[in-house]
Design an enzyme around this catalytic site. Sequence first.
Site, mmCIF file in Angstrom:
data_model
loop_
_atom_site.group_PDB
_atom_site.id
_atom_site.type_symbol
_atom_site.label_atom_id
_atom_site.label_comp_id
_atom_site.label_asym_id
_atom_site.label_seq_id
_atom_site.Cartn_x
_atom_site.Cartn_y
_atom_site.Cartn_z
ATOM 1 C CE1 TYR A 174 -3.878 2.296 0.746
ATOM 2 C CE2 TYR A 174 -2.509 3.151 2.521
ATOM 3 C CZ TYR A 174 -3.629 3.246 1.729
ATOM 4 O OH TYR A 174 -4.505 4.290 1.898
ATOM 5 C CE LYS A 178 -3.558 4.925 -1.496
ATOM 6 N NZ LYS A 178 -4.610 5.319 -2.455
#
Length: 313
Positions: A174, A178
Amino acid sequence: MAQPLEGLTAIVTGAGRGLGRAEALELARLGAQVVVNDYGQPGRDGSGEASAAPAEDVVAEIRAAGGTAVAHLGDVADHAQARALVHLAVETYGKLDILVNNAGILRDRMVFSMTEDEWDSVIRVHLKGHFNTTHFAAAHWRERSKAAGGPVHGRIVNTSSEAFLAGSAGQPNYAAAKGGIVGLTTSTALALGKYGVTANAICPRARTRMTEDVFAGFQEPTDGRLDALAPEHVAPLVGYLASPAAARVNGQLLVVHGGMVAIAERPRIAAKFDTAKEVFSFDELDDLLTSYYAQRPAEETFAAAEVLGLKHG
């Protein structure tokens, strides 16, 4: 009185719940025609049968409030379905003006335990999903700009995270996705600026099914006040960035939550060392760098998070 987004068409991905829903409702409230995209899987890890209900429910909300909206149920991480999403906006409303990329999933695991599929699936939905829609929207705006002989109104708002800013031990997939989204955003901002298009990224902090574990200890107010972690605190910034008023805001990263907006600076050089010879030796680097880091508190590694007063999420 004209609304800030009147006559403009917006796509919001992952708009069936949480942040995306709040953003779609806000864009519609500001006058935009909204294409509400959501694949509709119930699990925050991307599991479960896809359903039309989340996207169609938001469309119904927008229409009940007097707005204009249509649902799209495709998977933005699929290149062809992302193309169909942009095509739907153009075919239905004549053009696309705003793209808000929000769709994502979580498959958390420590880096030493994470499987290849857990890595690939999160990168696919977040980073590839952002790229796919951006690719087709960018081509649309480039063609429109060439036909018009000048700039057009184009706005991209991408969704990054504080997990990229401050680190997140159990989310290597993640956090990497990002961070990649920020790189995609700044590259896109440079490439499309001459066409009148801006691209910015936000790091929102909000209570949604994606963050239910992160904010489990933060209780919602019981006295009728708006929750400081409500997605409705994030949506107004997205509405502003989508508007003509934000024409000079491009390639920026903004942190937003609970009535606060912070503008993150690009990384700056903290220290610089030059070799006394033609090439650094191990001993010289050991002397310079080991001494430098020995004098700095360990927590300064996360200076960006300290400056903003943030904890990752």
